[in-house]
Design a protein around this motif. Structure first.
Motif, short mmCIF file in Angstrom:
data_model
loop_
_atom_site.label_atom_id
_atom_site.label_comp_id
_atom_site.label_asym_id
_atom_site.label_seq_id
_atom_site.Cartn_x
_atom_site.Cartn_y
_atom_site.Cartn_z
N VAL A 115 -12.46 -6.79 5.57
CA VAL A 115 -11.09 -6.43 5.93
C VAL A 115 -11.12 -5.19 6.83
O VAL A 115 -11.79 -4.22 6.52
CB VAL A 115 -10.27 -6.16 4.64
CG1 VAL A 115 -8.91 -5.59 4.98
CG2 VAL A 115 -10.13 -7.43 3.83
N ALA A 116 -10.38 -5.27 7.93
CA ALA A 116 -10.39 -4.16 8.87
C ALA A 116 -9.43 -3.06 8.42
O ALA A 116 -8.27 -3.34 8.12
CB ALA A 116 -9.98 -4.67 10.25
N ILE A 136 -5.55 -25.31 4.09
CA ILE A 136 -5.00 -23.95 4.15
C ILE A 136 -5.57 -23.28 5.38
O ILE A 136 -6.78 -23.31 5.60
CB ILE A 136 -5.38 -23.15 2.89
CG1 ILE A 136 -4.76 -23.80 1.65
CG2 ILE A 136 -4.94 -21.70 3.00
CD1 ILE A 136 -5.35 -23.30 0.35
N ARG A 144 0.83 -1.20 0.00
CA ARG A 144 0.00 0.00 0.00
C ARG A 144 0.86 1.25 0.00
O ARG A 144 2.01 1.23 0.47
CB ARG A 144 -0.97 0.00 1.17
CG ARG A 144 -0.29 0.01 2.52
CD ARG A 144 -1.29 -0.30 3.61
NE ARG A 144 -0.60 -0.60 4.82
CZ ARG A 144 -0.78 0.08 5.97
NH1 ARG A 144 -1.65 1.04 6.05
NH2 ARG A 144 -0.08 -0.25 7.04
N ASP A 161 -12.07 -11.30 3.83
CA ASP A 161 -10.86 -12.11 3.92
C ASP A 161 -11.25 -13.59 3.95
O ASP A 161 -12.42 -13.94 3.79
CB ASP A 161 -9.99 -11.70 5.11
CG ASP A 161 -10.69 -11.87 6.44
OD1 ASP A 161 -11.72 -12.57 6.47
OD2 ASP A 161 -10.22 -11.30 7.44
N GLU A 162 -10.28 -14.46 4.17
CA GLU A 162 -10.54 -15.90 4.10
C GLU A 162 -11.50 -16.39 5.18
O GLU A 162 -12.10 -17.45 5.05
CB GLU A 162 -9.21 -16.67 4.18
CG GLU A 162 -8.43 -16.56 2.87
CD GLU A 162 -6.98 -16.95 3.02
OE1 GLU A 162 -6.54 -17.19 4.15
OE2 GLU A 162 -6.29 -17.01 1.99
N ARG A 212 -7.05 -20.52 7.45
CA ARG A 212 -7.79 -19.30 7.12
C ARG A 212 -7.24 -18.14 7.95
O ARG A 212 -7.06 -18.27 9.14
CB ARG A 212 -9.29 -19.48 7.41
CG ARG A 212 -9.93 -20.37 6.42
CD ARG A 212 -11.30 -20.81 6.88
NE ARG A 212 -11.90 -21.66 5.88
CZ ARG A 212 -12.73 -21.22 4.94
NH1 ARG A 212 -13.06 -19.95 4.89
NH2 ARG A 212 -13.24 -22.05 4.06
N ARG A 213 -6.98 -17.04 7.24
CA ARG A 213 -6.35 -15.93 7.96
C ARG A 213 -7.25 -14.70 7.93
O ARG A 213 -7.89 -14.41 6.92
CB ARG A 213 -5.02 -15.56 7.29
CG ARG A 213 -4.01 -16.68 7.35
CD ARG A 213 -2.78 -16.34 6.58
NE ARG A 213 -3.08 -16.04 5.17
CZ ARG A 213 -2.15 -15.71 4.30
NH1 ARG A 213 -0.89 -15.60 4.67
NH2 ARG A 213 -2.47 -15.47 3.04
N GLN A 214 -7.26 -14.03 9.03
CA GLN A 214 -8.00 -12.77 9.09
C GLN A 214 -7.05 -11.65 8.67
O GLN A 214 -5.88 -11.65 9.07
CB GLN A 214 -8.49 -12.54 10.51
CG GLN A 214 -9.58 -11.50 10.54
CD GLN A 214 -10.50 -11.70 11.74
OE1 GLN A 214 -10.23 -12.51 12.62
NE2 GLN A 214 -11.58 -10.96 11.77
N ILE A 215 -7.53 -10.74 7.85
CA ILE A 215 -6.66 -9.71 7.30
C ILE A 215 -7.10 -8.32 7.76
O ILE A 215 -8.29 -8.01 7.76
CB ILE A 215 -6.67 -9.75 5.75
CG1 ILE A 215 -6.21 -11.12 5.28
CG2 ILE A 215 -5.79 -8.66 5.17
CD1 ILE A 215 -6.39 -11.33 3.80
N SER A 216 -6.13 -7.51 8.13
CA SER A 216 -6.46 -6.10 8.36
C SER A 216 -5.50 -5.27 7.52
O SER A 216 -4.45 -5.76 7.10
CB SER A 216 -6.32 -5.77 9.85
OG SER A 216 -4.96 -5.68 10.18
N GLU A 217 -5.87 -4.05 7.29
CA GLU A 217 -5.09 -3.17 6.42
C GLU A 217 -3.66 -3.02 6.92
O GLU A 217 -2.71 -2.95 6.14
CB GLU A 217 -5.78 -1.81 6.36
CG GLU A 217 -5.22 -0.89 5.32
CD GLU A 217 -5.72 0.53 5.48
OE1 GLU A 217 -6.27 0.85 6.53
OE2 GLU A 217 -5.55 1.31 4.54
N ALA A 218 -3.52 -3.01 8.25
CA ALA A 218 -2.20 -2.78 8.84
C ALA A 218 -1.19 -3.87 8.49
O ALA A 218 0.01 -3.66 8.57
CB ALA A 218 -2.34 -2.67 10.35
N GLN A 219 -1.69 -5.05 8.08
CA GLN A 219 -0.77 -6.14 7.75
C GLN A 219 -0.12 -5.96 6.39
O GLN A 219 0.87 -6.60 6.09
CB GLN A 219 -1.53 -7.47 7.77
CG GLN A 219 -1.83 -7.94 9.17
CD GLN A 219 -2.83 -9.06 9.15
OE1 GLN A 219 -3.97 -8.89 8.71
NE2 GLN A 219 -2.44 -10.22 9.60
N ILE A 220 -0.72 -5.12 5.53
CA ILE A 220 -0.17 -4.94 4.19
C ILE A 220 1.05 -4.02 4.29
O ILE A 220 1.00 -2.99 4.94
CB ILE A 220 -1.22 -4.32 3.24
CG1 ILE A 220 -2.56 -5.04 3.38
CG2 ILE A 220 -0.74 -4.36 1.81
CD1 ILE A 220 -3.71 -4.29 2.74
#
Lengths: 243, 216
Positions: free
Chosen positions: A92-93, B40, A59, A86-87, B42-50
């Motif tokens: 997405v937070a 696989i 980003r 997400d999965e 399953r993963r939770q995603i937040s913007e901060a991880q990108i």
């Protein structure tokens, strides 16, 4: 960040791992716009339709670089990212800074322009707020006048009187050193370096969550080796970034 | 920190991959079933991880026309923090060595400044605003993102033995070669007061530079 380039090279060696390291999200809205660059001025050249899994690459500011299932690469605004799943099937937070974050310990960096004893001054400062009310500041000021060039380095403590107000007043106190270099066009005289103390008050005006306008008044007392101490005033105003 | 961990993990994996390449026959004998795990996580995603890239670091060089002096080459470094797609904050530092004034050339042996005083050094803090973002086309199939920006700020210039408070204002053009590497061309005016010739005067010092930068 050379590390990233090294990672890139490693990823080239091990293409199977690329998918493992990137995040994938599924479009929940009917479609999301994909721009050619990270900005609203860059045209939309593609869309990802509902149900498609897009890969998040990185980003920049408020934009996220994505890869569509067909391999096209473009940029999506964070507001649209918020409309993807997400999965685990959750939205997405987004990374939201709340006001509360700034009542926890945080840092501040800023630049100010002002007038020190009728000479234009420039100040760079960094600070650390360790409680809601107290902040430690390190400031470096340079004022180039017609007769001398004054440089100040000060360590001070700020006390925010009403930290939760949008326009927040504070008082400050501190000490440091003053270095006065006479201009070269004048007869050569010695560079003076003295200790000093200061007190002042100011206003912090929060413009956004991370930005603030700061304006302050300071009174300095320079402890000279002569019998009488020098005293001078400074007004200044500038911007700060909180992080 | 996260990057370092990534690096370590990836180095380990790269090593593992290389050894896997070196021993394909062994792997084939053992069968594929053990190597691939279809489950696989399953993963939770937040913007901060990108991974974010908002810091731009670069070098630049060009000409700085110092008022009353010549226009020597200037070389500098800059770092910028992109707050939004429009706004960035920048810190720049540069150095140039000026030559003789016309007065010194004609005066025959008159020296207004020492060699040391002829070196001009400046630093400044500026705010930039991107206007006209868009694309530049090279041929039929290639497009580069670019943008025109306005920039202005304040700083200090050390020249002729003294420091001078300096304002700067300018405009530039940025062309992104890849999404992290960029080229820029910039025109800036540095305004400061000097009194080399007796009496203070505000000088306009125009700077024309080309730069190369990267986002990190």
């Amino acid at each position: 960040m050379a590390i990233r380039r090294i990672i890139f090279l490693l990823l080239m060696c091990a293409p199977a791992l690329v998918m493992a390291e990137e995040w994938r999200v599924q479009v929940a809205d009917p479609y999301i716009d994909i721009h050619t660059g990270p900005g609203r001025g860059y045209p939309v050249f593609n869309v990802a339709e509902q149900g498609a899994w897009v890969t998040l690459i990185k980003r920049r500011t408020q934009w996220i670089k994505v890869r569509t299932p067909r391999g096209q690469i473009g940029w999506v605004h964070r507001q649209q990212l918020a409309r993807t799943l997400d999965e685990t099937g959750n939205y997405v937070a987004l990374e939201e800074r709340s006001l509360e974050d700034f009542f926890r310990p945080h840092g501040e960096l800023g630049v100010m322009v002002g007038e020190l004893d009728n000479i234009t001054s420039l100040t760079v400062h960094g600070g650390y707020a360790f409680t809601e009310n107290l902040q430690l500041d390190l400031m470096w000021t340079e004022a180039a006048g017609s007769f001398a060039n004054t440089r100040l380095i000060n360590l001070g403590l700020q006390h925010h009187l009403y930290p939760r107000w949008r326009i927040s007043p504070y008082v400050l106190i501190g000490a440091g050193s003053v270095r006065v270099e006479p201009r070269t066009v004048l007869v050569k005289s010695d560079i003076r370096s003295e200790r000093g103390a200061h007190a002042g008050l100011g206003l912090r005006i929060y413009l956004t969550r991370e930005f603030l306008l700061r304006t302050e008044y300071r009174n300095y007392v320079v402890l000279t080796t002569d019998n009488n101490n020098d005293e001078f005033e400074e007004w200044r105003t500038g911007f700060s970034v909180l992080f | 920190m996260a990057n370092r961990i990534q690096c370590v993990v990836l180095s380990f994996f790269a090593g593992a991959c290389l050894s896997a390449v070196a021993m394909p026959a062994v792997a084939a004998e053992q069968g594929d079933s053990a190597l691939i795990d279809p489950r696989i996580e399953r993963r939770q995603i937040s913007e901060a991880q990108i991974d974010s890239e908002n810091i731009e670091v670069g070098v630049y060089g060009g000409l700085l026309a110092v008022d009353n002096f010549n226009a020597p080459p200037v070389l500098g470094v800059r770092a910028a923090w992109h707050v939004s797609e429009d706004i960035f904050f920048e810190l720049a530092m540069a150095e140039a060595k000026t030559g003789e004034t016309s007065f010194e050339k004609l005066g025959g042996g008159v020296q207004l400044l020492t060699d040391d005083e002829r070196v001009l050094r400046y630093y400044n803090f500026s705010v930039g605003y991107t206007v006209l973002p868009g694309e530049a086309f090279a041929g039929r199939n290639r497009a580069f993102t670019n943008g025109l920006y306005l920039v202005g700020g304040a700083g200090s210039t050390e020249f002729a033995g003294d420091s001078h408070f300096t304002l700067n204002v300018g405009a530039g053009y940025r062309l992104l070669l890849t999404d992290w590497l960029n080229l820029r061309m910039e025109m800036r005016n540095h305004l400061f007061e000097v009194d080399v010739f007796g009496g203070d005067e505000v000088t306009n010092n125009l700077e024309w530079t080309f730069g190369l930068g990267g986002f990190f």
